[in-house]
Design a protein around this motif. Structure first.
Motif, PDB file in Angstrom:
ATOM      1  N   PHE A 186       0.804  -1.208   0.000  1.00  0.00           N
ATOM      2  CA  PHE A 186       0.000   0.000   0.000  1.00  0.00           C
ATOM      3  C   PHE A 186       0.845   1.271   0.000  1.00  0.00           C
ATOM      4  O   PHE A 186       0.809   2.052  -0.933  1.00  0.00           O
ATOM      5  N   GLY A 187       1.615   1.452   1.037  1.00  0.00           N
ATOM      6  CA  GLY A 187       2.405   2.676   1.148  1.00  0.00           C
ATOM      7  C   GLY A 187       3.414   2.809   0.034  1.00  0.00           C
ATOM      8  O   GLY A 187       3.568   3.871  -0.555  1.00  0.00           O
ATOM      9  N   PHE A 205      -2.944  -7.468  -9.442  1.00  0.00           N
ATOM     10  CA  PHE A 205      -2.595  -6.162  -8.881  1.00  0.00           C
ATOM     11  C   PHE A 205      -3.793  -5.561  -8.153  1.00  0.00           C
ATOM     12  O   PHE A 205      -3.702  -5.135  -7.004  1.00  0.00           O
ATOM     13  N   MET A 206      -4.941  -5.552  -8.822  1.00  0.00           N
ATOM     14  CA  MET A 206      -6.113  -4.922  -8.217  1.00  0.00           C
ATOM     15  C   MET A 206      -6.591  -5.695  -6.989  1.00  0.00           C
ATOM     16  O   MET A 206      -7.013  -5.100  -6.005  1.00  0.00           O
ATOM     17  N   ASN A 207      -6.526  -7.034  -7.056  1.00  0.00           N
ATOM     18  CA  ASN A 207      -6.906  -7.822  -5.873  1.00  0.00           C
ATOM     19  C   ASN A 207      -6.092  -7.411  -4.658  1.00  0.00           C
ATOM     20  O   ASN A 207      -6.622  -7.210  -3.574  1.00  0.00           O
ATOM     21  N   GLN A 208      -4.783  -7.316  -4.867  1.00  0.00           N
ATOM     22  CA  GLN A 208      -3.919  -7.003  -3.735  1.00  0.00           C
ATOM     23  C   GLN A 208      -4.147  -5.580  -3.234  1.00  0.00           C
ATOM     24  O   GLN A 208      -4.261  -5.352  -2.027  1.00  0.00           O
ATOM     25  N   VAL A 209      -4.228  -4.630  -4.148  1.00  0.00           N
ATOM     26  CA  VAL A 209      -4.361  -3.254  -3.657  1.00  0.00           C
ATOM     27  C   VAL A 209      -5.725  -3.034  -3.000  1.00  0.00           C
ATOM     28  O   VAL A 209      -5.836  -2.253  -2.060  1.00  0.00           O
ATOM     29  N   ARG A 253      -7.256  -5.349  -1.292  1.00  0.00           N
ATOM     30  CA  ARG A 253      -7.067  -5.928   0.045  1.00  0.00           C
ATOM     31  C   ARG A 253      -6.377  -4.926   0.952  1.00  0.00           C
ATOM     32  O   ARG A 253      -6.709  -4.789   2.128  1.00  0.00           O
ATOM     33  N   ASP A 254      -5.393  -4.257   0.380  1.00  0.00           N
ATOM     34  CA  ASP A 254      -4.683  -3.243   1.158  1.00  0.00           C
ATOM     35  C   ASP A 254      -5.635  -2.119   1.582  1.00  0.00           C
ATOM     36  O   ASP A 254      -5.537  -1.595   2.690  1.00  0.00           O
ATOM     37  N   ASP A 268      -8.558   0.508   5.883  1.00  0.00           N
ATOM     38  CA  ASP A 268      -9.844   1.102   6.249  1.00  0.00           C
ATOM     39  C   ASP A 268     -10.243   0.604   7.633  1.00  0.00           C
ATOM     40  O   ASP A 268     -11.085  -0.263   7.793  1.00  0.00           O
ATOM     41  N   ARG A 269      -9.617   1.174   8.622  1.00  0.00           N
ATOM     42  CA  ARG A 269      -9.784   0.645   9.978  1.00  0.00           C
ATOM     43  C   ARG A 269     -11.202   0.841  10.488  1.00  0.00           C
ATOM     44  O   ARG A 269     -11.712   0.049  11.245  1.00  0.00           O
ATOM     45  N   GLY A 270     -11.825   1.927  10.081  1.00  0.00           N
ATOM     46  CA  GLY A 270     -13.194   2.159  10.534  1.00  0.00           C
ATOM     47  C   GLY A 270     -14.208   1.260   9.828  1.00  0.00           C
ATOM     48  O   GLY A 270     -15.349   1.154  10.260  1.00  0.00           O
TER      49      GLY A 270
END
Ligand SMILES: [Ca+2]
Ligand SMILES: [Ca+2]
Ligand SMILES: [Ca+2]
Length: 117
Positions: A6-7, A97-101, A103-104, A109-111
């Protein structure tokens, strides 16, 4: 530390430099501002998806629809590439790529409200 690109991916796609790509740090506010295309103060799943989809195209420098390690040299550490390459064939497809990002996105999205703020 959780496996996330992610980062690192955001840093690279936004163009804030490669130095932190090894660390996959949390996003900072400047990143979120860039993704918040409707300026409502949060990054929705759709905004994120649009951004990452464009990012894939940017990383795919030869335009063949898959990312190989050489296209990501200096962008993502090998372990991040391996994380993206879910089926281990040495190529990262758009869906991998899209699956992983996405998921990230979910883990960031902690809330759990579908918005990153
Ligand atoms: Ca928004
Ligand atoms: Ca390619
Ligand atoms: Ca693959």
């Amino acid at each position: 530390m959780q496996k996330t690109i992610f980062g690192a991916a955001l840093s690279v796609l936004i163009g804030s430099g490669l130095a932190i790509a090894q660390q996959a740090p949390a996003m900072h506010e400047g990143h979120l501002d860039r993704l918040d295309s409707d300026n409502d103060g949060g990054v929705s799943r759709a905004e994120y998806q649009t951004f990452m989809s464009a990012g894939f195209a940017r990383l795919d420098s030869n335009g063949d629809g898959v990312l190989v390690q050489s296209e990501l040299t200096g962008v993502l550490a090998p372990e991040h590439f391996a994380t993206l390459d879910a089926n281990g064939d040495g190529r990262v497809s758009r869906s991998e790529f899209m699956n992983q990002v996405m998921r990230d996105f979910a883990s960031a999205d902690r809330g759990g409200d579908g918005q990153l703020k």
